[in-house]
Design a protein around this motif. Structure first.
Motif, short mmCIF file in Angstrom:
data_model
loop_
_atom_site.label_atom_id
_atom_site.label_comp_id
_atom_site.label_asym_id
_atom_site.label_seq_id
_atom_site.Cartn_x
_atom_site.Cartn_y
_atom_site.Cartn_z
N SER A 41 0.83 -1.20 0.00
CA SER A 41 0.00 0.00 0.00
C SER A 41 0.87 1.25 0.00
O SER A 41 2.05 1.20 0.31
CB SER A 41 -0.92 0.02 1.22
OG SER A 41 -1.77 -1.11 1.24
N PRO A 58 -13.34 5.00 0.84
CA PRO A 58 -12.77 3.68 0.56
C PRO A 58 -13.52 3.01 -0.59
O PRO A 58 -14.73 3.19 -0.75
CB PRO A 58 -12.96 2.94 1.88
CG PRO A 58 -12.93 4.02 2.92
CD PRO A 58 -13.64 5.19 2.28
N ASN A 59 -12.78 2.26 -1.39
CA ASN A 59 -13.26 1.54 -2.56
C ASN A 59 -13.42 2.44 -3.80
O ASN A 59 -13.84 1.96 -4.86
CB ASN A 59 -14.59 0.81 -2.30
CG ASN A 59 -14.45 -0.25 -1.22
OD1 ASN A 59 -13.46 -0.98 -1.18
ND2 ASN A 59 -15.42 -0.31 -0.32
N LYS A 61 -12.32 3.95 -7.06
CA LYS A 61 -11.33 3.54 -8.06
C LYS A 61 -10.57 4.76 -8.58
O LYS A 61 -11.17 5.81 -8.83
CB LYS A 61 -12.01 2.79 -9.21
CG LYS A 61 -12.61 1.46 -8.78
CD LYS A 61 -13.25 0.74 -9.95
CE LYS A 61 -13.85 -0.59 -9.53
NZ LYS A 61 -14.49 -1.30 -10.66
N SER A 77 -5.56 2.00 -9.34
CA SER A 77 -5.47 1.76 -7.91
C SER A 77 -6.86 1.91 -7.30
O SER A 77 -7.84 2.17 -8.01
CB SER A 77 -4.47 2.73 -7.26
OG SER A 77 -4.27 2.42 -5.90
N GLU A 80 -8.07 2.32 -0.18
CA GLU A 80 -8.29 1.29 0.84
C GLU A 80 -8.82 1.88 2.14
O GLU A 80 -9.62 1.25 2.84
CB GLU A 80 -6.98 0.53 1.10
CG GLU A 80 -6.42 -0.20 -0.11
CD GLU A 80 -5.10 -0.88 0.20
OE1 GLU A 80 -4.56 -0.70 1.31
OE2 GLU A 80 -4.59 -1.59 -0.69
N ASP A 81 -8.35 3.07 2.48
CA ASP A 81 -8.75 3.71 3.74
C ASP A 81 -8.40 5.19 3.65
O ASP A 81 -7.69 5.62 2.73
CB ASP A 81 -8.02 3.06 4.92
CG ASP A 81 -8.76 3.24 6.24
OD1 ASP A 81 -9.74 4.02 6.27
OD2 ASP A 81 -8.35 2.62 7.24
N LYS A 91 -4.96 5.89 1.97
CA LYS A 91 -4.21 4.65 1.80
C LYS A 91 -4.71 4.00 0.52
O LYS A 91 -5.90 3.68 0.41
CB LYS A 91 -4.43 3.72 2.99
CG LYS A 91 -3.66 2.40 2.91
CD LYS A 91 -3.97 1.53 4.12
CE LYS A 91 -3.21 0.20 4.07
NZ LYS A 91 -3.57 -0.68 5.22
N VAL A 92 -3.82 3.85 -0.46
CA VAL A 92 -4.22 3.31 -1.76
C VAL A 92 -3.37 2.08 -2.09
O VAL A 92 -2.28 1.90 -1.54
CB VAL A 92 -4.07 4.36 -2.88
CG1 VAL A 92 -4.87 5.60 -2.55
CG2 VAL A 92 -2.61 4.72 -3.12
N THR A 93 -3.90 1.27 -2.97
CA THR A 93 -3.20 0.05 -3.37
C THR A 93 -1.97 0.39 -4.21
O THR A 93 -2.05 1.16 -5.17
CB THR A 93 -4.13 -0.86 -4.19
OG1 THR A 93 -5.30 -1.13 -3.42
CG2 THR A 93 -3.44 -2.17 -4.55
#
Length: 219
Positions: A41, A58-59, A61, A77, A80-81, A91-93
């Motif tokens: 992350s 969150p979620n 895109k 990505s 995420e939070d 917080k991203v992928t």
């Protein structure tokens, strides 16, 4: 388009990013920056617009990109939070693969943007600077196509003034690479010159936003 798997060579702390949200409540393109990289992350600064924080959920895109070495690197990505303390952060992928596009070959868009250009005019032994009306027909991260009646030849360097239409960028210098006569006017294919990475980022952000506007108009 090239594929890069060694992402850690390019994703570093303080790297500036452009976050694009294509669907949802906050569609648009925003500035961001990598604050930390933790495992799979990344923590990136929460975007804002005109001083207002954009609280991406969150979620959400994301299409994330940045420019370096005369090319654009991009990846998909997801949020995420999100955190508000001590600073607004997402917080991203972290991606496993980056995609690279050569600068001159990507996201050129129509603009029809009214501008002023300043050109050096030779008057005997004296060189004077003169302003002319012009219009930017299209633009990319590498240059733009200008329509004007100013006396410009191939190889000339002149300055474009954006008249407040480019966020936080007043002007930029370009070199005339191609000239085409159109009745009493000329159409000039230009490349940006003496442009900093920060200035190029502003151009690219404008182009991205213009793309989003055009997609909405076209449905």
């Amino acid at each position: 388009m090239g594929k890069i798997t060694e992402v850690d060579k390019f994703l570093t702390i303080n790297q500036k990013l452009l976050l694009e949200v294509k669907v949802g409540d906050y569609t648009g393109i925003y500035d961001s920056r990598i604050d930390d990289i933790v495992g799979k992350s990344m923590h990136v600064s929460m975007p804002s617009e005109k001083g207002t924080t954009i609280p991406l959920k969150p979620n959400t895109k994301l299409h994330i990109s940045f420019v370096m070495d005369r090319g654009r690197l991009s990846f998909k990505s997801v949020v995420e939070d999100r955190f508000m303390d001590p600073l607004p952060m997402l917080k991203v992928t972290k991606p496993e693969v980056l995609f690279r596009e050569e600068l001159r070959s990507f996201f050129r868009v129509d603009t029809r943007l009214p501008v002023k250009i300043m050109v050096d005019i030779n008057e005997g032994d004296i060189v004077r600077q003169k302003m002319f009306d012009a219009k930017i027909l299209d633009m990319s991260g590498g240059g733009c196509r200008v329509f004007t009646e100013a006396p410009i030849s191939r190889g000339d360097i002149f300055e474009i003034f954006f008249l407040g239409n480019m966020e936080k960028l007043d002007s930029v210098k370009v070199e005339a690479k191609r000239i085409r006569k159109v009745e009493e006017h000329i159409e000039i294919g230009t490349e940006f010159c003496s442009i900093s990475q920060h200035e190029r980022d502003k151009v690219i952000k404008y182009v991205f936003k213009r793309q989003v506007e055009m997609r909405k108009l076209l449905g």
